[in-house]
Write a protein that holds these residues in place. Structure first.
Motif, PDB file in Angstrom:
ATOM      1  N   LEU A 148       0.807  -1.133  -0.080  1.00  0.00           N
ATOM      2  CA  LEU A 148       0.103   0.056   0.095  1.00  0.00           C
ATOM      3  C   LEU A 148       0.883   1.108  -0.081  1.00  0.00           C
ATOM      4  N   ALA A 149       2.005   1.350   0.721  1.00  0.00           N
ATOM      5  CA  ALA A 149       2.638   2.577   0.728  1.00  0.00           C
ATOM      6  C   ALA A 149       3.393   2.775  -0.647  1.00  0.00           C
ATOM      7  N   ALA A 150       3.832   1.568  -1.210  1.00  0.00           N
ATOM      8  CA  ALA A 150       4.519   1.827  -2.653  1.00  0.00           C
ATOM      9  C   ALA A 150       3.291   2.430  -3.441  1.00  0.00           C
ATOM     10  N   SER A 151       2.279   1.765  -3.482  1.00  0.00           N
ATOM     11  CA  SER A 151       1.171   2.543  -4.233  1.00  0.00           C
ATOM     12  C   SER A 151       0.738   3.885  -3.957  1.00  0.00           C
ATOM     13  N   MET A 152       0.854   4.031  -2.733  1.00  0.00           N
ATOM     14  CA  MET A 152       0.587   5.647  -2.261  1.00  0.00           C
ATOM     15  C   MET A 152       1.679   6.446  -2.740  1.00  0.00           C
ATOM     16  N   ARG A 153       3.023   6.186  -2.625  1.00  0.00           N
ATOM     17  CA  ARG A 153       4.056   6.987  -3.138  1.00  0.00           C
ATOM     18  C   ARG A 153       3.951   7.128  -4.656  1.00  0.00           C
ATOM     19  N   ALA A 154       3.396   6.149  -5.472  1.00  0.00           N
ATOM     20  CA  ALA A 154       3.293   6.079  -6.577  1.00  0.00           C
ATOM     21  C   ALA A 154       2.260   7.176  -7.359  1.00  0.00           C
ATOM     22  N   PHE A 155       0.979   7.155  -6.353  1.00  0.00           N
ATOM     23  CA  PHE A 155       0.005   7.904  -6.774  1.00  0.00           C
ATOM     24  C   PHE A 155       0.628   9.332  -6.593  1.00  0.00           C
ATOM     25  N   ALA A 156       1.098   9.768  -5.422  1.00  0.00           N
ATOM     26  CA  ALA A 156       1.911  11.024  -5.183  1.00  0.00           C
ATOM     27  C   ALA A 156       2.767  11.580  -6.162  1.00  0.00           C
TER      28      ALA A 156
END
Length: 334
Positions: free
Chosen positions: A285-293
């Protein structure tokens, strides 16, 4: 191919019923938009989504499994779709989707449409039952009380509640750093064999309510072949060459105006049983959140079954997600 003959269409005064076709999509989309706007639904459909509803899957038979109601001027005023996907092993599920134009409500159209959908669901699940329990299922937003009353009067019961959750991605809400064990590595989704991820998904979701194995065709069409998939937002955790966990994320741009913000949406998050409780889900989830940002998204969104026994709701809350809209799965045993 149709395995059972089509039902006679509903009977309602002032409307003519027939199956939907791809040629109906522009006018049908106008009806769908009117329903979505009036009901303030969380998800919005594009014309391409409606084409997919009729054609995206070898099991689809719109001539038998769809209806549209036309008024005297040939304008669509109601529609219904029934879908039974192949490959169910624990139960056979008939998913029913439909709507009635706000100006045509209160005339019994919705009642007749739901009756038709239930009977078609009975036909289709009987043909595919294989001695398994069979259900008709309808999803609706919690606040759409008229739909809920209609379903409850028809004998459907609210079986499961779902909540959409959202998390800001601005500087006041930093994405947490989550470390993986040294023998685990995070890689992009498109660096891993498609079939390996599908099989990992089927294992990860084997015990989840309402889940059935995803077929290879369904996975390739609906997941990795989805027009909304953002492979650069999606990741896999590997243990050697074994898929330990994965996340699949998408950009549903048609929803952003109604939501009032841009977001990355986590469609799927799964960890195989042998690799649970090792911090893989929060790392994904953290990896995806960083990619979203990095892509300029304002928020990270996802949906969760409120009775999920895996602790997903607590995990999302710890990572800063907060509840937003709620939806309900209504079910009727067939």
């Amino acid at each position: 191919m149709t395995t059972t003959p089509p039902l006679a269409p509903p009977r309602t005064t002032g409307l003519t019923w027939r199956p939907l076709t791809v040629e109906d999509v522009p006018a049908w989309h106008g009806l769908v938009r009117a329903v979505e706007d009036f009901d303030d639904t969380a998800e919005r459909n594009t014309p391409d989504d409606l084409v997919d509803a009729l054609t995206d899957g070898s099991w689809k038979d719109p001539a038998a499994d769809t209806v549209v109601a036309l008024d005297a001027d040939g304008v669509p005023r109601a529609f219904g779709v029934v879908e039974v996907r192949p490959g169910d092993t624990r139960s056979v599920r008939a998913f029913c989707w439909g709507g009635v134009h706000p100006g045509w409500r209160g005339r019994g159209v919705g009642r007749e449409l739901l009756r038709w959908q239930e009977e078609r669901a009975r036909q289709k699940t009987a043909a595919a039952r294989r001695d398994l329990p069979a259900f008709a299922r309808v999803h609706t937003d919690e606040h759409v009380t008229a739909a809920r009353r209609l379903l409850e009067r028809a004998g459907f019961h609210a079986e499961r509640w779902f909540v959409d959750m959202s998390r800001p991605l601005d500087g006041d809400h930093p994405v947490p750093e989550v470390s993986l064990d040294p023998d685990l590595r995070l890689v992009p989704l498109d660096a891993v064999d498609v079939e390996a991820v599908r099989l990992a998904h089927n294992e990860a979701f084997a015990g989840h309510w309402g889940s059935e194995p995803r077929s290879e065709e369904d996975w390739r069409r609906s997941v990795v072949g989805s027009r909304y998939l953002r492979a650069d937002w999606s990741f896999v955790v590997l243990d050697g060459e074994e898929v330990a966990g994965y996340t699949v994320a998408s950009a549903y741009e048609q929803d952003w105006e109604v939501q009032g913000y841009t977001c990355g949406w986590t469609d799927l998050l799964g960890v195989r049983p042998a690799w649970r409780r090792r911090g893989i889900a929060p790392a994904l989830l953290a990896a995806s959140m960083r990619a979203f940002a990095r892509s300029g998204m304002e928020r990270a969104d996802l949906g969760v079954d409120t009775e999920n026994g895996s602790g997903a709701l607590a995990l999302y809350t710890r990572l800063g997600y907060r509840p937003d809209r709620r939806g309900i799965a209504y079910t009727k045993e067939l």
